[in-house]
Design an enzyme around this catalytic site. Structure first.
Site, PDB file in Angstrom:
ATOM      1  N   HIS A 295      42.261  39.267  53.310  1.00 17.09           N
ATOM      2  CA  HIS A 295      40.966  39.296  52.622  1.00 17.09           C
ATOM      3  C   HIS A 295      40.127  38.074  52.950  1.00 17.09           C
ATOM      4  O   HIS A 295      40.640  37.061  53.420  1.00 17.09           O
ATOM      5  CB  HIS A 295      41.146  39.407  51.100  1.00 17.09           C
TER       6      HIS A 295
ATOM      7  N   GLU B 133      38.793  38.610  39.759  1.00 22.25           N
ATOM      8  CA  GLU B 133      38.470  39.059  41.110  1.00 22.25           C
ATOM      9  C   GLU B 133      38.236  40.560  41.166  1.00 22.25           C
ATOM     10  O   GLU B 133      38.768  41.326  40.354  1.00 22.25           O
ATOM     11  CB  GLU B 133      39.597  38.677  42.081  1.00 22.25           C
TER      12      GLU B 133
ATOM     13  N   GLN C 155      37.133  39.984  48.764  1.00 23.15           N
ATOM     14  CA  GLN C 155      37.569  39.538  47.438  1.00 23.15           C
ATOM     15  C   GLN C 155      36.442  38.718  46.798  1.00 23.15           C
ATOM     16  O   GLN C 155      36.188  37.586  47.207  1.00 23.15           O
ATOM     17  CB  GLN C 155      38.837  38.663  47.590  1.00 23.15           C
TER      18      GLN C 155
ATOM     19  N   HIS D 148      37.582  31.155  50.861  1.00 19.38           N
ATOM     20  CA  HIS D 148      38.839  31.045  51.621  1.00 19.38           C
ATOM     21  C   HIS D 148      39.083  32.301  52.440  1.00 19.38           C
ATOM     22  O   HIS D 148      38.442  33.332  52.227  1.00 19.38           O
ATOM     23  CB  HIS D 148      40.025  30.774  50.690  1.00 19.38           C
TER      24      HIS D 148
ATOM     25  N   GLU E 181      44.832  30.951  52.748  1.00 15.29           N
ATOM     26  CA  GLU E 181      45.813  31.558  51.847  1.00 15.29           C
ATOM     27  C   GLU E 181      46.742  32.450  52.669  1.00 15.29           C
ATOM     28  O   GLU E 181      46.274  33.253  53.487  1.00 15.29           O
ATOM     29  CB  GLU E 181      45.074  32.398  50.791  1.00 15.29           C
TER      30      GLU E 181
END
Ligand code: CMX
Ligand code: CO
Length: 145
Positions: free
Chosen positions: A17, A53, A64, A88, A138
């Protein structure tokens, strides 16, 4: 990270994502709906990350949208400092512990020394943006069937 054949193995199996920080989650959902015709696939509050989210599916990946549950959270601080924007990138991996160990061996600074629960039953861990040229990374391992 090499396999027995000596070739570099596929560590990242997909972009899981792209995380985008927003100040008004409902307004952002409506905007994505109007702009792209997408409907939310999943909605979840992850209390220990301080986020609410919404996920939109794009192929095998997700957008996301992230709203902060309060000002003293990673996304709350990001919004105050930088405003809305890309927060991110989440990379999908098969074995998150193996990848974390590998990053540690390389001396890459991590936020999470150990994997922790993410949304959708995933297991996640963050590497610090200072280790990836200002990009918060992530790692995401899908739930085991
Ligand atoms: N991307 C790039 N840089 C970032 C960043 C981000 N998302 N968030 C903070 N930074 C930078 C800041 O700009 C700052 O840089 P300078 O030192 O150059 O000013 C530096 O990192 C420190 O910023 P800070 O506001 O003091 O923030 P902290 O050090 O307290 O926290 C971080 C930074 C990355 C450790 C923290 O945001 C974190 O733990 N993130 C991982 C968890 C997370 O983001 N969860 C929400 C998403 C949940 C999900 O995807 O499910
Ligand atoms: Co994420």
């Amino acid at each position: 990270m090499t396999s027995h054949s000596g070739k570099v193995r596929d560590v990242l199996t997909d972009v899981d994502h792209v995380g985008i920080a927003v100040s008004d989650l409902e307004a952002a959902v409506e905007h994505y709906r109007r702009a792209f015709g997408v409907e939310p696939d999943h909605r979840e509050t992850v209390a220990d990350q301080g986020v609410e989210e919404v996920l939109f599916k794009v192929g095998t990946s997700y957008i996301q949208l992230l709203a902060a549950t309060g000002p003293d959270t990673p996304v709350g601080k990001f919004l105050a400092k930088r405003g809305e924007g890309v927060h991110h990138i989440g990379y999908r991996v098969d074995d998150i512990r193996e990848v974390l160990t590998h990053l540690k061996e390389l001396g890459i600074p991590l936020v999470d020394q150990e994997p922790r629960p993410g949304s959708r039953g995933t297991t996640v861990a963050f590497a610090h943006p200072k280790g990836f040229g200002g990009v918060l990374v992530e790692l995401v391992q899908e739930p085991q069937p």
